[in-house]
Scaffold this motif. Sequence first.
Motif, PDB file in Angstrom:
ATOM      1  N   ARG A  99      51.412  63.981 -48.490  1.00 25.85           N
ATOM      2  CA  ARG A  99      52.573  64.717 -48.009  1.00 25.85           C
ATOM      3  C   ARG A  99      52.191  66.178 -47.768  1.00 25.85           C
ATOM      4  O   ARG A  99      51.217  66.673 -48.348  1.00 25.85           O
ATOM      5  CB  ARG A  99      53.708  64.647 -49.052  1.00 25.85           C
ATOM      6  N   ILE A 100      52.969  66.848 -46.939  1.00 29.79           N
ATOM      7  CA  ILE A 100      52.697  68.266 -46.674  1.00 29.79           C
ATOM      8  C   ILE A 100      52.696  69.058 -47.990  1.00 29.79           C
ATOM      9  O   ILE A 100      51.810  69.883 -48.230  1.00 29.79           O
ATOM     10  CB  ILE A 100      53.737  68.832 -45.667  1.00 29.79           C
ATOM     11  N   GLU A 101      53.651  68.757 -48.865  1.00 28.74           N
ATOM     12  CA  GLU A 101      53.737  69.476 -50.147  1.00 28.74           C
ATOM     13  C   GLU A 101      52.467  69.275 -50.974  1.00 28.74           C
ATOM     14  O   GLU A 101      52.025  70.191 -51.688  1.00 28.74           O
ATOM     15  CB  GLU A 101      54.929  69.006 -50.985  1.00 28.74           C
ATOM     16  N   ASP A 102      51.913  68.063 -50.915  1.00 26.48           N
ATOM     17  CA  ASP A 102      50.679  67.800 -51.666  1.00 26.48           C
ATOM     18  C   ASP A 102      49.530  68.637 -51.116  1.00 26.48           C
ATOM     19  O   ASP A 102      48.720  69.178 -51.877  1.00 26.48           O
ATOM     20  CB  ASP A 102      50.305  66.317 -51.588  1.00 26.48           C
ATOM     21  N   SER A 103      49.487  68.736 -49.764  1.00 23.02           N
ATOM     22  CA  SER A 103      48.445  69.585 -49.162  1.00 23.02           C
ATOM     23  C   SER A 103      48.605  71.023 -49.639  1.00 23.02           C
ATOM     24  O   SER A 103      47.634  71.659 -50.066  1.00 23.02           O
ATOM     25  CB  SER A 103      48.539  69.538 -47.629  1.00 23.02           C
ATOM     26  N   LEU A 104      49.853  71.512 -49.613  1.00 22.77           N
ATOM     27  CA  LEU A 104      50.088  72.906 -49.987  1.00 22.77           C
ATOM     28  C   LEU A 104      49.740  73.138 -51.463  1.00 22.77           C
ATOM     29  O   LEU A 104      49.178  74.187 -51.827  1.00 22.77           O
ATOM     30  CB  LEU A 104      51.535  73.307 -49.695  1.00 22.77           C
ATOM     31  N   ALA A 105      50.043  72.161 -52.300  1.00 22.56           N
ATOM     32  CA  ALA A 105      49.717  72.290 -53.723  1.00 22.56           C
ATOM     33  C   ALA A 105      48.201  72.345 -53.912  1.00 22.56           C
ATOM     34  O   ALA A 105      47.684  73.138 -54.721  1.00 22.56           O
ATOM     35  CB  ALA A 105      50.320  71.110 -54.498  1.00 22.56           C
ATOM     36  N   ALA A 106      47.489  71.522 -53.149  1.00 26.77           N
ATOM     37  CA  ALA A 106      46.028  71.543 -53.227  1.00 26.77           C
ATOM     38  C   ALA A 106      45.481  72.905 -52.799  1.00 26.77           C
ATOM     39  O   ALA A 106      44.507  73.407 -53.372  1.00 26.77           O
ATOM     40  CB  ALA A 106      45.439  70.438 -52.351  1.00 26.77           C
ATOM     41  N   PHE A 107      46.142  73.506 -51.798  1.00 25.54           N
ATOM     42  CA  PHE A 107      45.666  74.814 -51.311  1.00 25.54           C
ATOM     43  C   PHE A 107      45.787  75.880 -52.412  1.00 25.54           C
ATOM     44  O   PHE A 107      44.945  76.786 -52.505  1.00 25.54           O
ATOM     45  CB  PHE A 107      46.445  75.268 -50.081  1.00 25.54           C
ATOM     46  N   ALA A 108      46.829  75.754 -53.226  1.00 23.49           N
ATOM     47  CA  ALA A 108      46.994  76.724 -54.315  1.00 23.49           C
ATOM     48  C   ALA A 108      45.820  76.609 -55.292  1.00 23.49           C
ATOM     49  O   ALA A 108      45.281  77.615 -55.771  1.00 23.49           O
ATOM     50  CB  ALA A 108      48.336  76.488 -55.019  1.00 23.49           C
ATOM     51  N   GLN A 109      45.402  75.368 -55.557  1.00 24.13           N
ATOM     52  CA  GLN A 109      44.226  75.159 -56.422  1.00 24.13           C
ATOM     53  C   GLN A 109      42.979  75.794 -55.807  1.00 24.13           C
ATOM     54  O   GLN A 109      42.193  76.446 -56.484  1.00 24.13           O
ATOM     55  CB  GLN A 109      43.932  73.647 -56.575  1.00 24.13           C
ATOM     56  N   VAL A 110      42.834  75.575 -54.486  1.00 23.39           N
ATOM     57  CA  VAL A 110      41.662  76.133 -53.793  1.00 23.39           C
ATOM     58  C   VAL A 110      41.674  77.657 -53.909  1.00 23.39           C
ATOM     59  O   VAL A 110      40.647  78.284 -54.216  1.00 23.39           O
ATOM     60  CB  VAL A 110      41.632  75.702 -52.309  1.00 23.39           C
ATOM     61  N   ALA A 111      42.857  78.235 -53.684  1.00 21.65           N
ATOM     62  CA  ALA A 111      42.949  79.700 -53.720  1.00 21.65           C
ATOM     63  C   ALA A 111      42.546  80.226 -55.090  1.00 21.65           C
ATOM     64  O   ALA A 111      41.818  81.218 -55.206  1.00 21.65           O
ATOM     65  CB  ALA A 111      44.368  80.137 -53.350  1.00 21.65           C
ATOM     66  N   ARG A 112      43.009  79.542 -56.131  1.00 17.90           N
ATOM     67  CA  ARG A 112      42.637  79.981 -57.483  1.00 17.90           C
ATOM     68  C   ARG A 112      41.129  79.847 -57.700  1.00 17.90           C
ATOM     69  O   ARG A 112      40.480  80.743 -58.228  1.00 17.90           O
ATOM     70  CB  ARG A 112      43.390  79.132 -58.537  1.00 17.90           C
ATOM     71  N   ARG A 113      40.580  78.735 -57.227  1.00 20.40           N
ATOM     72  CA  ARG A 113      39.150  78.475 -57.429  1.00 20.40           C
ATOM     73  C   ARG A 113      38.291  79.522 -56.708  1.00 20.40           C
ATOM     74  O   ARG A 113      37.224  79.917 -57.200  1.00 20.40           O
ATOM     75  CB  ARG A 113      38.826  77.071 -56.901  1.00 20.40           C
ATOM     76  N   LEU A 114      38.774  79.977 -55.526  1.00 16.43           N
ATOM     77  CA  LEU A 114      37.946  80.891 -54.722  1.00 16.43           C
ATOM     78  C   LEU A 114      38.166  82.353 -55.086  1.00 16.43           C
ATOM     79  O   LEU A 114      37.463  83.229 -54.572  1.00 16.43           O
ATOM     80  CB  LEU A 114      38.206  80.674 -53.224  1.00 16.43           C
ATOM     81  N   GLU A 115      39.134  82.607 -55.959  1.00 14.55           N
ATOM     82  CA  GLU A 115      39.413  83.987 -56.352  1.00 14.55           C
ATOM     83  C   GLU A 115      38.149  84.674 -56.853  1.00 14.55           C
ATOM     84  O   GLU A 115      37.440  84.136 -57.711  1.00 14.55           O
ATOM     85  CB  GLU A 115      40.475  84.014 -57.450  1.00 14.55           C
ATOM     86  N   GLY A 116      37.856  85.823 -56.288  1.00 13.95           N
ATOM     87  CA  GLY A 116      36.679  86.561 -56.730  1.00 13.95           C
ATOM     88  C   GLY A 116      35.366  86.067 -56.145  1.00 13.95           C
ATOM     89  O   GLY A 116      34.310  86.645 -56.390  1.00 13.95           O
ATOM     90  N   SER A 117      35.399  84.981 -55.376  1.00  8.85           N
ATOM     91  CA  SER A 117      34.151  84.427 -54.823  1.00  8.85           C
ATOM     92  C   SER A 117      33.681  85.201 -53.601  1.00  8.85           C
ATOM     93  O   SER A 117      32.547  85.048 -53.158  1.00  8.85           O
ATOM     94  CB  SER A 117      34.379  82.970 -54.411  1.00  8.85           C
ATOM     95  N   GLY A 118      34.573  86.017 -53.042  1.00 13.05           N
ATOM     96  CA  GLY A 118      34.227  86.714 -51.798  1.00 13.05           C
ATOM     97  C   GLY A 118      34.406  85.850 -50.565  1.00 13.05           C
ATOM     98  O   GLY A 118      34.158  86.302 -49.444  1.00 13.05           O
ATOM     99  N   ILE A 119      34.827  84.613 -50.773  1.00 12.82           N
ATOM    100  CA  ILE A 119      35.039  83.727 -49.615  1.00 12.82           C
ATOM    101  C   ILE A 119      36.489  83.860 -49.137  1.00 12.82           C
ATOM    102  O   ILE A 119      37.425  83.737 -49.930  1.00 12.82           O
ATOM    103  CB  ILE A 119      34.718  82.267 -49.979  1.00 12.82           C
ATOM    104  N   GLU A 120      36.607  84.123 -47.878  1.00 15.64           N
ATOM    105  CA  GLU A 120      37.914  84.338 -47.249  1.00 15.64           C
ATOM    106  C   GLU A 120      38.648  82.990 -47.097  1.00 15.64           C
ATOM    107  O   GLU A 120      38.021  81.974 -46.841  1.00 15.64           O
ATOM    108  CB  GLU A 120      37.619  84.908 -45.865  1.00 15.64           C
ATOM    109  N   ILE A 121      39.964  83.043 -47.209  1.00  9.45           N
ATOM    110  CA  ILE A 121      40.778  81.841 -46.980  1.00  9.45           C
ATOM    111  C   ILE A 121      41.536  81.993 -45.671  1.00  9.45           C
ATOM    112  O   ILE A 121      42.169  83.028 -45.429  1.00  9.45           O
ATOM    113  CB  ILE A 121      41.772  81.617 -48.134  1.00  9.45           C
TER     114      ILE A 121
END
Lengths: 317, 317
Positions: free
Chosen positions: B121-143
């Motif tokens: 579902r779209i909501e599931d995709s968006l929830a996954a993106f929040a995980q990605v954003a947290r994981r990439l925090e401080g990595s210097g990789i742009e989202i």
Amino acid sequence: MPAAPEALPTHVQVTEVGPRDGLQNEPGLLPTSDKAGLVRALVAAGVRRFELTSFVSPRAVPALADAAELVSAVRGIPDVHLSALVPNLRGAERALEAGVDSVVLFVSASATHNAKNVNCRIEDSLAAFAQVARRLEGSGIEIRGAIATAFGCPFEGEVDVRAVGRIARHFADLGATRLSLGDTTGMATPPLVTDRVRHLREVVPSLSPTLHFHNTRGIGLANVMQGLWLGVDRYESSIGGLGGCPFAPGASGNIASEDLVYLLDEMGIETGIDLESLIEAGRLATRLMGRPLPAQVSRAGPRLALGDCSAVPTARG
Amino acid sequence: MPAAPEALPTHVQVTEVGPRDGLQNEPGLLPTSDKAGLVRALVAAGVRRFELTSFVSPRAVPALADAAELVSAVRGIPDVHLSALVPNLRGAERALEAGVDSVVLFVSASATHNAKNVNCRIEDSLAAFAQVARRLEGSGIEIRGAIATAFGCPFEGEVDVRAVGRIARHFADLGATRLSLGDTTGMATPPLVTDRVRHLREVVPSLSPTLHFHNTRGIGLANVMQGLWLGVDRYESSIGGLGGCPFAPGASGNIASEDLVYLLDEMGIETGIDLESLIEAGRLATRLMGRPLPAQVSRAGPRLALGDCSAVPTARG
């Protein structure tokens, strides 16, 4: 480029040039009955204006050798305007006899192209047009002008907008009712569209231009967008995108009527043409030619043609 | 339609998506060294931004199974920004490890397309993106965010602009630095471009959109014209027009980078890309694919490429 566009038209007149410009480079002659069948399919879709053929030497253009027969085969269709290209008095006599509604007098804005195309100087072409105008006086047959290489010449490069304006002025003085700017080898660009349209509006305000683009370099409909923003409400196109330039293998010819009407429909601009029926006519053209044609919307279908998507793959962005 | 356009940009950023969107539907895997060679040819033409690959299941998209190897093969090229699509945390982990400069999180604006594309579902995709954003925090990789079916869905038909706006808002809240509107199956039209761009400027003014058009119905560059008039200065395109929709045989895929750059050049809009070298890169793409590609300007050459016209026929209008 203009700082801001003028105004979008609410209606656009689309002239179908497939039977003439679309076929003229074919090595052989499509049967006249097939051409007439294609015209009927286009009329069924709502097309009312045709540039049907050219009264030129059948030796030079074998694909249009049946000019008189084709006019004869379709002139009984009601509410249809039939034009034919004529380069000189002799062509005009043949067109008159065949029974067209209008003749299109054509000349190139570039001297080299005119010499290679009709084997004479631009002035000679213009002098011949004066003879044609005298001959057609009182005949009820309308005279239209067409300027080839109006956006650039494959031999000379850039074409001075004033050369286009001088020929346009000549056509206006002859009493021409229409003026078409031909993008013969696909050299038109949005800034050149603006430049030509603005200049002609200055020098021949009585003769609002028709735009005839080729998609040779992929930007035919971008040029239409520019024309629309300038308020130009007459375009010429070819069913299926039939046509093409024999010295640029693989290059597209005229913009495809289906793609043009699709764009206009989606912009809320009326044409009187039904897209689904036009796509059917394009399929007929494809069958008659026996090869795929460049029109795009015919392959994918109109944008809300749903339900053929069972094979959509996964995990694509 | 807008009553009047806003302002043409003076510079446009072109992102090359050929290695990703152009190849993703190929049944097999092009050798990584060939892909890297194509990227190098594009860099030589001045291309600096690539959507290079996707970190998705190699079983679902075999053509991109070499995602990590390809990033590794080209990441040493100086001054180049490499993006990769990731649908979820697992993809982001792989992209991070491979060494991309940015990840593109992608979701469809239409629920049915998202379900068929990424099986959630779209909501599931968006929830996954929040995980990605947290994981990439401080990595210097742009989202970055990408919204598929932003102009219409092949299953559901019209897509509500507010659905696009809600996802855009979500991306902005995640800290995304870019937002691409994907015309997944070529359903964009000039009025829809205006509608989407204006709505996004209202609801996510911080995130100016990138436009990603397909030429499925022939009006890809007409949509670019509309975007330009609205002042949009970021577009995505594919070398050669590589790509295409597996459920619309013969239909074009992405707009061709060569045709886009040709149009922008002719409009006096800078891209930093050299057209002649880009056409060379397109020829390489054609050789690698072993079939003609849809790009038009590559066949005819730039408009002032004179001198190959000896075979021009006579008596044509």
